[in-house]
Design a protein around this motif. Structure first.
Motif, PDB file in Angstrom:
ATOM      1  N   ARG A 146      94.807 -27.729 -12.655  1.00  0.00           N
ATOM      2  CA  ARG A 146      93.921 -28.427 -13.586  1.00  0.00           C
ATOM      3  C   ARG A 146      93.218 -29.595 -12.899  1.00  0.00           C
ATOM      4  N   VAL A 147      93.983 -30.362 -12.134  1.00  0.00           N
ATOM      5  CA  VAL A 147      93.400 -31.477 -11.388  1.00  0.00           C
ATOM      6  C   VAL A 147      92.362 -30.970 -10.388  1.00  0.00           C
ATOM      7  N   MET A 148      92.710 -29.896  -9.702  1.00  0.00           N
ATOM      8  CA  MET A 148      91.784 -29.308  -8.732  1.00  0.00           C
ATOM      9  C   MET A 148      90.450 -28.950  -9.362  1.00  0.00           C
ATOM     10  N   LEU A 149      90.537 -28.297 -10.508  1.00  0.00           N
ATOM     11  CA  LEU A 149      89.316 -27.869 -11.195  1.00  0.00           C
ATOM     12  C   LEU A 149      88.482 -29.074 -11.603  1.00  0.00           C
ATOM     13  N   MET A 150      89.134 -30.098 -12.129  1.00  0.00           N
ATOM     14  CA  MET A 150      88.394 -31.289 -12.558  1.00  0.00           C
ATOM     15  C   MET A 150      87.740 -31.969 -11.370  1.00  0.00           C
ATOM     16  N   ASN A 151      88.446 -32.040 -10.244  1.00  0.00           N
ATOM     17  CA  ASN A 151      87.863 -32.635  -9.040  1.00  0.00           C
ATOM     18  C   ASN A 151      86.640 -31.869  -8.577  1.00  0.00           C
ATOM     19  N   ALA A 152      86.764 -30.544  -8.591  1.00  0.00           N
ATOM     20  CA  ALA A 152      85.632 -29.717  -8.170  1.00  0.00           C
ATOM     21  C   ALA A 152      84.424 -30.000  -9.055  1.00  0.00           C
ATOM     22  N   LEU A 153      84.671 -30.149 -10.344  1.00  0.00           N
ATOM     23  CA  LEU A 153      83.572 -30.404 -11.267  1.00  0.00           C
ATOM     24  C   LEU A 153      82.950 -31.782 -11.037  1.00  0.00           C
ATOM     25  N   SER A 154      83.814 -32.777 -10.834  1.00  0.00           N
ATOM     26  CA  SER A 154      83.279 -34.127 -10.660  1.00  0.00           C
ATOM     27  C   SER A 154      82.522 -34.230  -9.327  1.00  0.00           C
ATOM     28  N   ASP A 155      82.976 -33.451  -8.328  1.00  0.00           N
ATOM     29  CA  ASP A 155      82.232 -33.424  -7.066  1.00  0.00           C
ATOM     30  C   ASP A 155      80.831 -32.873  -7.270  1.00  0.00           C
ATOM     31  N   ASP A 156      80.676 -32.040  -8.268  1.00  0.00           N
ATOM     32  CA  ASP A 156      79.366 -31.462  -8.551  1.00  0.00           C
ATOM     33  C   ASP A 156      78.525 -32.394  -9.417  1.00  0.00           C
ATOM     34  N   GLY A 157      79.074 -33.553  -9.707  1.00  0.00           N
ATOM     35  CA  GLY A 157      78.335 -34.487 -10.541  1.00  0.00           C
ATOM     36  C   GLY A 157      78.432 -34.169 -12.015  1.00  0.00           C
ATOM     37  N   VAL A 158      79.326 -33.240 -12.344  1.00  0.00           N
ATOM     38  CA  VAL A 158      79.516 -32.896 -13.752  1.00  0.00           C
ATOM     39  C   VAL A 158      80.609 -33.776 -14.338  1.00  0.00           C
ATOM     40  N   PHE A 159      80.226 -34.527 -15.354  1.00  0.00           N
ATOM     41  CA  PHE A 159      81.250 -35.282 -16.059  1.00  0.00           C
ATOM     42  C   PHE A 159      82.033 -34.319 -16.948  1.00  0.00           C
ATOM     43  N   ALA A 160      83.295 -34.100 -16.579  1.00  0.00           N
ATOM     44  CA  ALA A 160      84.087 -33.115 -17.308  1.00  0.00           C
ATOM     45  C   ALA A 160      85.163 -33.789 -18.126  1.00  0.00           C
ATOM     46  N   PRO A 161      84.931 -33.952 -19.404  1.00  0.00           N
ATOM     47  CA  PRO A 161      86.011 -34.452 -20.249  1.00  0.00           C
ATOM     48  C   PRO A 161      87.136 -33.426 -20.301  1.00  0.00           C
ATOM     49  N   GLU A 162      88.285 -33.857 -20.787  1.00  0.00           N
ATOM     50  CA  GLU A 162      89.465 -32.984 -20.776  1.00  0.00           C
ATOM     51  C   GLU A 162      89.211 -31.672 -21.509  1.00  0.00           C
ATOM     52  N   ASP A 163      88.440 -31.747 -22.573  1.00  0.00           N
ATOM     53  CA  ASP A 163      88.184 -30.534 -23.343  1.00  0.00           C
ATOM     54  C   ASP A 163      87.503 -29.468 -22.495  1.00  0.00           C
ATOM     55  N   VAL A 164      86.463 -29.873 -21.787  1.00  0.00           N
ATOM     56  CA  VAL A 164      85.723 -28.911 -20.967  1.00  0.00           C
ATOM     57  C   VAL A 164      86.616 -28.380 -19.845  1.00  0.00           C
ATOM     58  N   ALA A 165      87.386 -29.271 -19.248  1.00  0.00           N
ATOM     59  CA  ALA A 165      88.280 -28.841 -18.173  1.00  0.00           C
ATOM     60  C   ALA A 165      89.264 -27.793 -18.680  1.00  0.00           C
ATOM     61  N   ASP A 166      89.859 -28.050 -19.834  1.00  0.00           N
ATOM     62  CA  ASP A 166      90.825 -27.096 -20.387  1.00  0.00           C
ATOM     63  C   ASP A 166      90.171 -25.777 -20.758  1.00  0.00           C
ATOM     64  N   LEU A 167      88.970 -25.861 -21.323  1.00  0.00           N
ATOM     65  CA  LEU A 167      88.273 -24.634 -21.698  1.00  0.00           C
ATOM     66  C   LEU A 167      87.931 -23.808 -20.457  1.00  0.00           C
ATOM     67  N   LEU A 168      87.482 -24.478 -19.404  1.00  0.00           N
ATOM     68  CA  LEU A 168      87.168 -23.748 -18.177  1.00  0.00           C
ATOM     69  C   LEU A 168      88.424 -23.172 -17.555  1.00  0.00           C
ATOM     70  N   MET A 169      89.487 -23.947 -17.588  1.00  0.00           N
ATOM     71  CA  MET A 169      90.767 -23.467 -17.075  1.00  0.00           C
ATOM     72  C   MET A 169      91.185 -22.200 -17.816  1.00  0.00           C
ATOM     73  N   ALA A 170      91.089 -22.247 -19.147  1.00  0.00           N
ATOM     74  CA  ALA A 170      91.442 -21.073 -19.957  1.00  0.00           C
ATOM     75  C   ALA A 170      90.534 -19.896 -19.616  1.00  0.00           C
ATOM     76  N   LEU A 171      89.254 -20.190 -19.428  1.00  0.00           N
ATOM     77  CA  LEU A 171      88.306 -19.128 -19.079  1.00  0.00           C
ATOM     78  C   LEU A 171      88.716 -18.437 -17.779  1.00  0.00           C
ATOM     79  N   CYS A 172      89.021 -19.229 -16.757  1.00  0.00           N
ATOM     80  CA  CYS A 172      89.413 -18.672 -15.454  1.00  0.00           C
ATOM     81  C   CYS A 172      90.675 -17.837 -15.572  1.00  0.00           C
ATOM     82  N   GLU A 173      91.683 -18.407 -16.204  1.00  0.00           N
ATOM     83  CA  GLU A 173      92.956 -17.689 -16.363  1.00  0.00           C
ATOM     84  C   GLU A 173      92.762 -16.424 -17.188  1.00  0.00           C
ATOM     85  N   GLY A 174      91.997 -16.550 -18.258  1.00  0.00           N
ATOM     86  CA  GLY A 174      91.818 -15.426 -19.168  1.00  0.00           C
ATOM     87  C   GLY A 174      91.043 -14.289 -18.547  1.00  0.00           C
ATOM     88  N   VAL A 175      89.999 -14.619 -17.814  1.00  0.00           N
ATOM     89  CA  VAL A 175      89.182 -13.580 -17.180  1.00  0.00           C
ATOM     90  C   VAL A 175      90.017 -12.798 -16.170  1.00  0.00           C
TER      91      VAL A 175
END
Lengths: 177, 177
Positions: A124-153
DNA sequence: ACCTGAACACCGTTCAAGT
DNA sequence: ACCTGAACACCGTTCAAGT
């Protein structure tokens, strides 16, 4: 942190055992990992392994921990947010089978359960870091949703191409400006 | 479809064995399921089970298949789309552990692999039906994304409340008019 | 401290032998 | 057709005994 020669020798031995365990996991997965087999590979008595690892689950965790860190050591090529998430999912898929085995053991094993949670937190931390490196402000909700998306896919019975498509659509819809 | 008395008697025996296997799965999960144990529970010789099931994996699949259909027999209370997806996720979580066990076996076992795919296909159809009952036109993309969302959220190490929140946000963002 | 040998209590699977 | 008994080749874990 080893202090004296005895500790260093011990760490070497632990390293040998973990390496043998990893070899067995790489070809054959969890059902190819056995304390007896590892001992056989190293020319040890079966009981010798238990001097270093109190249970098969402890050995499993040590082995998967090593592979986990090796796989995630490389940094993402950070271009677009999408490419970061795709890269992340690719890493996830490499250890999906072993994570499943660990989670299965977590039903019974203390160490496996704790390690399973640690992996999830780390990812989860890794994903958030990757997003913030891209200049994307990722609140916890978005991070969790993306995490779920990756795991689910990863879990869907589809082709890799289709999975990438789904990730792309998901990122587009989930990451708001 | 049984034709004569012999076939009926056989199906009864198969039913007994599957029931014993289900009992063992219900308390203790996959690691509590053993051919030896089932035979013991029924007062049979260990080898007797193999007259009805060619392998432990065949027995596992038969047992999980029964539980799977029982769990999904009930119809969703179809109100909003969100409540349908929440209901679906709740059903999913009830068999998540057994699905994981089946998938783990699918790495080696033919029957387990096929059954794993069948479950996934069935669940996908279920989700699409639930959506269409709600009057939501769900193209395959949306169905797959929602499927991934449900599966992915289940895997996250969070509370049930948080999972429901994530589902709610995901549905809102993924289901476009 | 480290390791062996042997045991214990389990497995899944096979197979000859019985009815 | 159905089932038993016994065997085979494995397990994870424990423990006394050695060095």
């Amino acid at each position: 942190v080893p202090r004296n020669r005895a500790d260093i020798a011990r760490d070497d031995k632990v390293g040998e055992i973990v390496a043998a365990a990893r070899d067995r996991l790489v070809d054959g997965g969890y059902e190819n990992l056995s304390v007896a087999g590892v001992a056989r590979d190293l020319g040890l008595a079966q009981a010798a392994v238990y001097w270093y690892f109190p249970s098969k689950d402890h050995l499993l965790v040590a082995a998967v921990e090593g592979m986990f860190h090796d796989i995630l050591a490389a940094k993402p090529p950070k271009r677009s947010t999408l490419s970061s998430v795709l890269w992340f999912t690719e890493r996830l898929s490499e250890i999906a089978d072993l994570r499943r085995a660990v989670r299965e053991r977590a039903r019974v094993s203390q160490v496996a359960a704790e390690f399973d949670r640690n992996m999830a937190d780390f990812l989860r931390v890794m994903l958030m870091n990757a997003l913030s490196d891209d200049g994307v402000f990722a609140p916890e909700d978005v991070a969790d949703l993306l995490m779920a998306l990756c795991e689910g896919v990863l879990v869907l019975p589809t082709t890799r191409k289709r999975k990438r498509e789904l990730i792309a659509m998901g990122v587009e819809r989930l990451v708001s400006g």
